[in-house]
Scaffold this motif. Structure first.
Motif, PDB file in Angstrom:
ATOM      1  N   HIS A  36       0.842  -1.209   0.000  1.00 63.89           N
ATOM      2  CA  HIS A  36       0.000   0.000   0.000  1.00 63.89           C
ATOM      3  C   HIS A  36       0.871   1.251   0.000  1.00 63.89           C
ATOM      4  CE1 HIS A  36      -4.339  -0.913   0.403  1.00 63.89           C
ATOM      5  NE2 HIS A  36      -3.895  -2.096   0.781  1.00 63.89           N
ATOM      6  N   SER A  37       1.884   1.256   0.847  1.00 66.10           N
ATOM      7  CA  SER A  37       2.789   2.398   0.932  1.00 66.10           C
ATOM      8  C   SER A  37       3.537   2.602  -0.384  1.00 66.10           C
ATOM      9  CB  SER A  37       3.774   2.176   2.085  1.00 66.10           C
ATOM     10  OG  SER A  37       4.731   3.189   2.119  1.00 66.10           O
ATOM     11  N   ASP A  38       4.015   1.509  -0.982  1.00 67.23           N
ATOM     12  CA  ASP A  38       4.735   1.604  -2.254  1.00 67.23           C
ATOM     13  C   ASP A  38       3.832   2.114  -3.369  1.00 67.23           C
ATOM     14  OD1 ASP A  38       6.967   0.624  -0.957  1.00 67.23           O
ATOM     15  OD2 ASP A  38       6.867  -1.376  -1.859  1.00 67.23           O
ATOM     16  N   LEU A  39       2.589   1.645  -3.412  1.00 62.38           N
ATOM     17  CA  LEU A  39       1.659   2.109  -4.439  1.00 62.38           C
ATOM     18  C   LEU A  39       1.334   3.581  -4.253  1.00 62.38           C
ATOM     19  CD1 LEU A  39      -0.897  -0.817  -4.822  1.00 62.38           C
ATOM     20  CD2 LEU A  39       1.060  -0.280  -6.260  1.00 62.38           C
ATOM     21  N   LYS A  40       1.138   3.976  -3.007  1.00 62.56           N
ATOM     22  CA  LYS A  40       0.839   5.380  -2.714  1.00 62.56           C
ATOM     23  C   LYS A  40       1.993   6.274  -3.161  1.00 62.56           C
ATOM     24  CE  LYS A  40      -0.663   8.299   1.120  1.00 62.56           C
ATOM     25  NZ  LYS A  40      -0.955   8.308   2.565  1.00 62.56           N
ATOM     26  N   ALA A  41       3.227   5.832  -2.920  1.00 62.53           N
ATOM     27  CA  ALA A  41       4.395   6.616  -3.322  1.00 62.53           C
ATOM     28  C   ALA A  41       4.548   6.648  -4.843  1.00 62.53           C
ATOM     29  CB  ALA A  41       5.659   6.036  -2.679  1.00 62.53           C
ATOM     30  N   ALA A  42       4.221   5.542  -5.500  1.00 57.12           N
ATOM     31  CA  ALA A  42       4.388   5.449  -6.958  1.00 57.12           C
ATOM     32  C   ALA A  42       3.313   6.220  -7.701  1.00 57.12           C
ATOM     33  CB  ALA A  42       4.373   3.996  -7.391  1.00 57.12           C
ATOM     34  N   ASP A  43       2.061   6.064  -7.249  1.00 55.15           N
ATOM     35  CA  ASP A  43       0.930   6.655  -7.975  1.00 55.15           C
ATOM     36  C   ASP A  43      -0.307   6.560  -7.088  1.00 55.15           C
ATOM     37  OD1 ASP A  43      -1.037   7.440  -9.746  1.00 55.15           O
ATOM     38  OD2 ASP A  43      -0.648   5.864 -11.218  1.00 55.15           O
ATOM     39  N   ARG A  44      -0.621   7.636  -6.436  1.00 54.40           N
ATOM     40  CA  ARG A  44      -1.756   7.658  -5.504  1.00 54.40           C
ATOM     41  C   ARG A  44      -3.049   7.178  -6.161  1.00 54.40           C
ATOM     42  NH1 ARG A  44      -2.790   9.929  -0.565  1.00 54.40           N
ATOM     43  NH2 ARG A  44      -0.857  11.057  -0.336  1.00 54.40           N
ATOM     44  N   SER A  45      -3.203   7.421  -7.476  1.00 58.35           N
ATOM     45  CA  SER A  45      -4.434   7.010  -8.163  1.00 58.35           C
ATOM     46  C   SER A  45      -4.575   5.488  -8.225  1.00 58.35           C
ATOM     47  CB  SER A  45      -4.491   7.604  -9.574  1.00 58.35           C
ATOM     48  OG  SER A  45      -3.521   7.015 -10.416  1.00 58.35           O
ATOM     49  N   ALA A  46      -3.475   4.750  -8.010  1.00 60.81           N
ATOM     50  CA  ALA A  46      -3.546   3.287  -8.014  1.00 60.81           C
ATOM     51  C   ALA A  46      -4.384   2.768  -6.845  1.00 60.81           C
ATOM     52  CB  ALA A  46      -2.143   2.687  -7.956  1.00 60.81           C
ATOM     53  N   LEU A  47      -4.569   3.583  -5.818  1.00 57.86           N
ATOM     54  CA  LEU A  47      -5.351   3.166  -4.647  1.00 57.86           C
ATOM     55  C   LEU A  47      -6.840   3.507  -4.770  1.00 57.86           C
ATOM     56  CD1 LEU A  47      -2.825   4.235  -1.873  1.00 57.86           C
ATOM     57  CD2 LEU A  47      -3.212   1.941  -2.794  1.00 57.86           C
ATOM     58  N   ALA A  48      -7.226   4.141  -5.875  1.00 59.08           N
ATOM     59  CA  ALA A  48      -8.632   4.505  -6.066  1.00 59.08           C
ATOM     60  C   ALA A  48      -9.481   3.249  -6.281  1.00 59.08           C
ATOM     61  CB  ALA A  48      -8.776   5.438  -7.268  1.00 59.08           C
ATOM     62  N   ARG A  49     -10.711   3.297  -5.847  1.00 54.99           N
ATOM     63  CA  ARG A  49     -11.618   2.154  -6.013  1.00 54.99           C
ATOM     64  C   ARG A  49     -11.870   1.832  -7.479  1.00 54.99           C
ATOM     65  NH1 ARG A  49     -16.657   3.632  -2.584  1.00 54.99           N
ATOM     66  NH2 ARG A  49     -17.305   3.644  -4.742  1.00 54.99           N
TER      67      ARG A  49
END
Length: 163
Positions: free
Chosen positions: A134-147
């Motif tokens: 989760h932390s890595d995805l948030k750092a790479a591209d916050r939009s990757a965490l969107a529903r």
């Protein structure tokens, strides 16, 4: 097709897209096909040249899902999931022996010839791996965490330790 680079999770990203007849148009915008997911007949991976965003498209172009804001963000997300899987428990498959093979193994055991396996590196706990991805995805591209992101399904699988 040209050279392919395996991206993990079923992604095949093409190393050279110059010779690929890979153009798709979706919702009035041209997209450049840069790979596929599982098989080209299932899902395409395409980049929007206008803003660099990356999308997953059904092969018949009837559906699309946002993937990442850029190709570099996609690479970072694939790396994050690769690390998530690598640091988990080693997958084991059942071993089947014939009666003769088993008899030989038991005889070797009785003679003291069986050597124990080298200790394996313990897997990183699931909760730790999940927090890190989760932390890595948030750092790479916050939009990757969107529903609405394609990654939301993979994150759900990771949450339930299904990867």
């Amino acid at each position: 097709m040209s050279d392919e680079r395996t991206g993990g999770l079923g992604f095949q990203l093409y190393a050279d897209t110059a010779d690929i007849a890979g153009a798709a148009e979706r919702l009035g915008r041209p997209l450049r096909v840069i790979g596929h997911l599982h098989r080209p007949e299932e899902f395409l991976v395409a980049e929007d040249p206008a803003d660099g965003s990356v999308w997953v498209l059904s092969a018949d172009l009837s559906a699309e899902w946002p993937l990442n804001a850029s190709r570099s963000a996609l690479d970072a997300c694939l790396t994050a999931f690769g690390r998530y899987v690598e640091d988990g428990p080693e997958a084991s498959s059942p071993t089947v022996y014939s009666a003769d093979e088993m008899r030989e193994r038991l005889e070797r055991f009785a003679r003291g010839e069986v050597v124990s396996r080298a200790p394996q590196k313990p897997p990183v706990p699931h909760r730790t791996r999940l927090r890190r991805v989760h932390s890595d995805l948030k750092a790479a591209d916050r939009s990757a965490l969107a529903r609405t992101s394609w990654w939301s399904g993979v994150l759900e699988d990771a949450k339930h330790d299904l990867l």
